[in-house]
Design a protein around this motif. Structure first.
Motif, PDB file in Angstrom:
ATOM      1  N   SER A  60      18.487  36.137 -15.783  1.00 13.10           N
ATOM      2  CA  SER A  60      18.672  35.680 -17.350  1.00 13.10           C
ATOM      3  C   SER A  60      17.611  35.543 -17.934  1.00 13.10           C
ATOM      4  CB  SER A  60      18.602  33.717 -17.685  1.00 13.10           C
ATOM      5  OG  SER A  60      17.603  33.248 -16.656  1.00 13.10           O
ATOM      6  N   PHE A  61      17.075  36.029 -18.756  1.00 11.54           N
ATOM      7  CA  PHE A  61      15.512  35.966 -19.509  1.00 11.54           C
ATOM      8  C   PHE A  61      14.656  35.755 -19.722  1.00 11.54           C
ATOM      9  CE2 PHE A  61      19.468  38.741 -22.271  1.00 11.54           C
ATOM     10  CZ  PHE A  61      19.329  39.767 -21.885  1.00 11.54           C
ATOM     11  N   GLU A  62      14.850  34.231 -18.366  1.00  7.55           N
ATOM     12  CA  GLU A  62      14.153  33.246 -18.767  1.00  7.55           C
ATOM     13  C   GLU A  62      13.635  33.249 -17.551  1.00  7.55           C
ATOM     14  OE1 GLU A  62      17.086  31.988 -20.168  1.00  7.55           O
ATOM     15  OE2 GLU A  62      16.778  32.616 -22.529  1.00  7.55           O
ATOM     16  N   ASP A  63      14.245  33.571 -16.498  1.00  8.05           N
ATOM     17  CA  ASP A  63      13.563  34.049 -14.881  1.00  8.05           C
ATOM     18  C   ASP A  63      12.968  35.145 -15.358  1.00  8.05           C
ATOM     19  OD1 ASP A  63      13.287  33.825 -12.508  1.00  8.05           O
ATOM     20  OD2 ASP A  63      15.294  33.494 -12.115  1.00  8.05           O
ATOM     21  N   GLU A  64      11.713  35.671 -15.247  1.00  8.95           N
ATOM     22  CA  GLU A  64      11.114  36.764 -15.404  1.00  8.95           C
ATOM     23  C   GLU A  64      10.920  37.716 -14.099  1.00  8.95           C
ATOM     24  OE1 GLU A  64       7.068  36.291 -16.419  1.00  8.95           O
ATOM     25  OE2 GLU A  64       7.435  35.477 -18.396  1.00  8.95           O
ATOM     26  N   PHE A  82      14.736  38.934 -13.462  1.00  8.91           N
ATOM     27  CA  PHE A  82      15.020  39.942 -14.904  1.00  8.91           C
ATOM     28  C   PHE A  82      13.843  41.469 -14.446  1.00  8.91           C
ATOM     29  CE2 PHE A  82      14.375  41.937 -18.956  1.00  8.91           C
ATOM     30  CZ  PHE A  82      15.961  41.742 -19.427  1.00  8.91           C
TER      31      PHE A  82
END
Length: 86
Positions: free
Chosen positions: A26-30, A33
């Motif tokens: 997800s975009f939240e998990d740097e 990603f």
């Protein structure tokens, strides 16, 4: 509007069909990603470049056509605007 549609079409093709994100990314998990971005092949970046560059060129062509039609046929040509973009 046409340039934006072409741009979004290529980006959507790239991210949804050719090189989709894995379900656990997800975009939240740097970290995940970032790993996904690093794993993309050069073709994925080339498609993004072509989408944005194509939109700029198409926008320049449309702008030059609008400019030349409003001043009686003279003025800036499509080639002029494309050269300014490049």
């Amino acid at each position: 509007a046409v340039g934006s549609a072409i741009n979004m079409g290529l980006i959507t093709l790239n991210t949804n069909y050719l090189f989709p994100m894995p379900p656990d990314v997800s975009f939240e998990d740097e970290e995940k990603f970032g790993a996904y971005i690093e794993s993309l092949p050069p073709l994925a970046y080339a498609i993004v470049f072509c989408a944005h560059y194509g939109q700029a060129i198409l926008g320049g062509i449309v702008a030059s056509k609008l400019a030349s039609s409003s001043d009686g046929g003279g003025g800036t040509s499509a080639a002029d605007i494309c050269c300014y973009i490049v």
